[in-house]
Scaffold this active site. Sequence first.
Site, PDB file in Angstrom:
ATOM      1  N   THR A 188      47.726  32.677  29.186  1.00 46.99           N
ATOM      2  CA  THR A 188      46.422  33.348  29.179  1.00 46.99           C
ATOM      3  C   THR A 188      46.442  34.329  28.016  1.00 46.99           C
ATOM      4  O   THR A 188      47.519  34.742  27.569  1.00 46.99           O
ATOM      5  CB  THR A 188      46.182  34.122  30.488  1.00 46.99           C
ATOM      6  OG1 THR A 188      47.212  35.104  30.600  1.00 46.99           O
ATOM      7  CG2 THR A 188      46.225  33.214  31.693  1.00 46.99           C
ATOM      8  N   GLU A 332      44.037  29.073  34.200  1.00 44.82           N
ATOM      9  CA  GLU A 332      44.718  28.797  35.474  1.00 44.82           C
ATOM     10  C   GLU A 332      44.113  27.607  36.212  1.00 44.82           C
ATOM     11  O   GLU A 332      44.610  27.188  37.246  1.00 44.82           O
ATOM     12  CB  GLU A 332      44.639  30.044  36.373  1.00 44.82           C
ATOM     13  CG  GLU A 332      45.468  31.225  35.895  1.00 44.82           C
ATOM     14  CD  GLU A 332      44.744  32.143  34.916  1.00 44.82           C
ATOM     15  OE1 GLU A 332      43.774  31.685  34.281  1.00 44.82           O
ATOM     16  OE2 GLU A 332      45.147  33.315  34.793  1.00 44.82           O
ATOM     17  N   LYS A 439      28.934  49.617  38.081  1.00 44.76           N
ATOM     18  CA  LYS A 439      28.594  50.099  39.420  1.00 44.76           C
ATOM     19  C   LYS A 439      27.700  51.325  39.299  1.00 44.76           C
ATOM     20  O   LYS A 439      28.157  52.398  38.933  1.00 44.76           O
ATOM     21  CB  LYS A 439      29.862  50.438  40.191  1.00 44.76           C
ATOM     22  CG  LYS A 439      30.689  49.206  40.461  1.00 44.76           C
ATOM     23  CD  LYS A 439      31.976  49.522  41.177  1.00 44.76           C
ATOM     24  CE  LYS A 439      32.830  48.266  41.211  1.00 44.76           C
ATOM     25  NZ  LYS A 439      34.162  48.428  40.687  1.00 44.76           N
ATOM     26  N   TRP A 444      25.624  47.060  42.211  1.00 43.43           N
ATOM     27  CA  TRP A 444      26.299  46.437  41.086  1.00 43.43           C
ATOM     28  C   TRP A 444      25.273  45.839  40.137  1.00 43.43           C
ATOM     29  O   TRP A 444      24.367  45.134  40.559  1.00 43.43           O
ATOM     30  CB  TRP A 444      27.236  45.318  41.577  1.00 43.43           C
ATOM     31  CG  TRP A 444      28.461  45.835  42.259  1.00 43.43           C
ATOM     32  CD1 TRP A 444      28.645  47.110  42.725  1.00 43.43           C
ATOM     33  CD2 TRP A 444      29.648  45.118  42.552  1.00 43.43           C
ATOM     34  NE1 TRP A 444      29.883  47.208  43.295  1.00 43.43           N
ATOM     35  CE2 TRP A 444      30.538  46.014  43.206  1.00 43.43           C
ATOM     36  CE3 TRP A 444      30.072  43.806  42.320  1.00 43.43           C
ATOM     37  CZ2 TRP A 444      31.796  45.635  43.637  1.00 43.43           C
ATOM     38  CZ3 TRP A 444      31.333  43.423  42.756  1.00 43.43           C
ATOM     39  CH2 TRP A 444      32.185  44.335  43.394  1.00 43.43           C
TER      40      TRP A 444
HETATM   41  P1  ADP Z   1      41.682  34.522  29.252  1.00 44.45           P
HETATM   42  O1  ADP Z   1      40.583  34.897  28.282  1.00 44.45           O
HETATM   43  O2  ADP Z   1      41.983  35.610  30.255  1.00 44.45           O
HETATM   44  O3  ADP Z   1      42.862  33.843  28.692  1.00 44.45           O
HETATM   45  P2  ADP Z   1      40.394  32.083  29.947  1.00 44.45           P
HETATM   46  O4  ADP Z   1      40.180  31.735  28.519  1.00 44.45           O
HETATM   47  O5  ADP Z   1      41.080  31.161  30.831  1.00 44.45           O
HETATM   48  O6  ADP Z   1      41.098  33.424  30.150  1.00 44.45           O
HETATM   49  O7  ADP Z   1      38.998  32.526  30.526  1.00 44.45           O
HETATM   50  C1  ADP Z   1      38.679  32.544  31.881  1.00 44.45           C
HETATM   51  C2  ADP Z   1      37.520  33.458  32.158  1.00 44.45           C
HETATM   52  O8  ADP Z   1      36.446  33.243  31.259  1.00 44.45           O
HETATM   53  C3  ADP Z   1      36.924  33.248  33.512  1.00 44.45           C
HETATM   54  O9  ADP Z   1      37.666  33.860  34.526  1.00 44.45           O
HETATM   55  C4  ADP Z   1      35.540  33.859  33.339  1.00 44.45           C
HETATM   56  O10 ADP Z   1      35.574  35.268  33.455  1.00 44.45           O
HETATM   57  C5  ADP Z   1      35.214  33.529  31.910  1.00 44.45           C
HETATM   58  N1  ADP Z   1      34.361  32.342  31.872  1.00 44.45           N
HETATM   59  C6  ADP Z   1      34.709  31.078  31.618  1.00 44.45           C
HETATM   60  N2  ADP Z   1      33.638  30.270  31.626  1.00 44.45           N
HETATM   61  C7  ADP Z   1      32.563  31.049  31.902  1.00 44.45           C
HETATM   62  C8  ADP Z   1      31.162  30.811  32.067  1.00 44.45           C
HETATM   63  N3  ADP Z   1      30.627  29.618  31.916  1.00 44.45           N
HETATM   64  N4  ADP Z   1      30.385  31.869  32.376  1.00 44.45           N
HETATM   65  C9  ADP Z   1      30.901  33.115  32.519  1.00 44.45           C
HETATM   66  N5  ADP Z   1      32.192  33.394  32.366  1.00 44.45           N
HETATM   67  C10 ADP Z   1      33.026  32.382  32.066  1.00 44.45           C
END
Ligand code: ADP
Length: 546
Positions: A188, A332, A439, A444
């Site tokens: 991640t 994940e 908040k 929210w």
């Molecule tokens: P990271 O940036 O932590 O490595 P990822 O690239 O796996 O994680 O991104 C996952 C996160 O991206 C999700 O938990 C969510 O918050 C956000 N996300 C992914 N797709 C969407 C979507 N279509 N709309 C809103 N948020 C999204």
Amino acid sequence: MTQALLGQMMNSPLLISSLLSSAARHHSKLEIVSRRAEGDIHRYTVVDLQFRAKKLAQALERFHLHPGSRIGTMAWNGYRHLEIYYGVSGSGLVCHTINPRLFPEQIAYIIQHAEDEIIFFDQSFQALVEVLIPLCPNVKKWICLIDPALMQKSEKEIDNYESFIAHESGDYVWPTFDENWASSLCYTSGTTGNPKGALYSHRSTVLHSYASALPDSLSLSATDVILPVVPMFHVNAWGLPYSSLLVGAKLVLPGAKLDGPSIYELLESEKVTFSAAVPTIWAGLIQYIKSQNLSFSTFNRVVIGGSACPPAMMRTLQEYGVEVIHAWGMTELSPIGTVAKLKASDLSKNIHDQEIILQKQGRVIFGVDMRIVDGNLNELAQDGKAFGDLQVKGPWVIQQYFKANESALIDGWFPTGDVSNIDADGNMQITDRSKDVIKSGGEWISSIDLENVAVGHPSVMMAACISVAHPKWDERPLLVIEKKLDLDLSDEALKADILQFFVGKVAKWCIPDDVVFIDKIPLTATGKMQKLKLREQFKNHQLPSL
Ligand code: ADP
């Protein structure tokens, strides 16, 4: 208990190599087209891909690695990277795709943590590799993906990919092993602490490929030409290098050039029908086609995810004949969890109501289960109103981070860190990442809702909504805007216009308290807005009401 009666069907393990061998056998003319660092367009067939992936598997045997040994990559989307995907996983090793946009210290941490033994990299990352070599003494070989004649001089010991595989025969049989063996590893991006590894298996990858190709998922088929703009170092390009071979679709790999003109050129010259990337990429492409008065001849579907896709972007692409498939997922989750598609019962609804469904993050694809819970883990109603922490489970959802001592699950569910609602039809809508929620006075406010409205304003390129401390309301929304270029309006006039733009679109108390303009909204290594940084930058911002 009496013994169960077992089914009598073949127990063929679900292996990544079978995606390649099946495509080579049944779609032998399938083309793979790549824009190379060498500057040209390279094309070959899936049979050539298999031949060279096997040569790579043979070359790797010289190192006496063990099943599960990690092999790193730092590379753009291209045929050699694809050979590594298949050659490494296919031979029982683990393909660890590293995001080269991270800071060198973070990359060094990831390489050490993953214990990568060999690293393949694109020449554009050579300077970075030279910094990394002394930081990562356990890596046995650094191998550059470029024609040998174009190798840059280096004081460090760097090998060449073509020379590495040159003397192998390609006469290799993919081994058969347990489908639960690890196949690939992705970290991640570490927006919350040190990066953490998600270790996928052959089984999870093949199942995810099946599910993501379904009609109510990405709807992939052998009639498609697929251009994954999302990098192969970002959650395996959302699985497209696997699912395209599963369905037998031509694959177009764009290399390092992800700007509007370069992507447009490939979409047209290769007759691309389907593409995938985060919203920021499409903002660049839309700006280009608008400014040049262009249109698309074959491009008709795009999956957008990674961050919420603004409705204004959906509408614009639809005006150009491109259906936007809004999907939600995360590293994940391999990554796809939900996809926004209509049901039969939605077809009689008016366009506006259909649009509202398609703008949400969508329904689960079979295999993934999801629920929302409150702070005490009580499941909340699926009524489209109640919102809470989104949890998921399923065969391509992580159970435990790589090398972690404990499970990542709570009560058997993976907590996503997202806040959402789910309606009675199963359509899920993300309102925020839990750490981005605003908040205000016990209520929210969804930052995503406010950003979606803001980017609908004609002068706004990108918008991030963050919370600012407020003595009465605890937090209030502040809108951070990246403007479109060449605007005549003064900042003051534009600010008033943007705030007015919200009237009637969101509840009055949700309208941001203030608007600030910055040159560029900072993005993370995976193209998401860096709200943490913005919150830090504007933490002492004086709201006009104070
Ligand atoms: P990271 O940036 O932590 O490595 P990822 O690239 O796996 O994680 O991104 C996952 C996160 O991206 C999700 O938990 C969510 O918050 C956000 N996300 C992914 N797709 C969407 C979507 N279509 N709309 C809103 N948020 C999204």
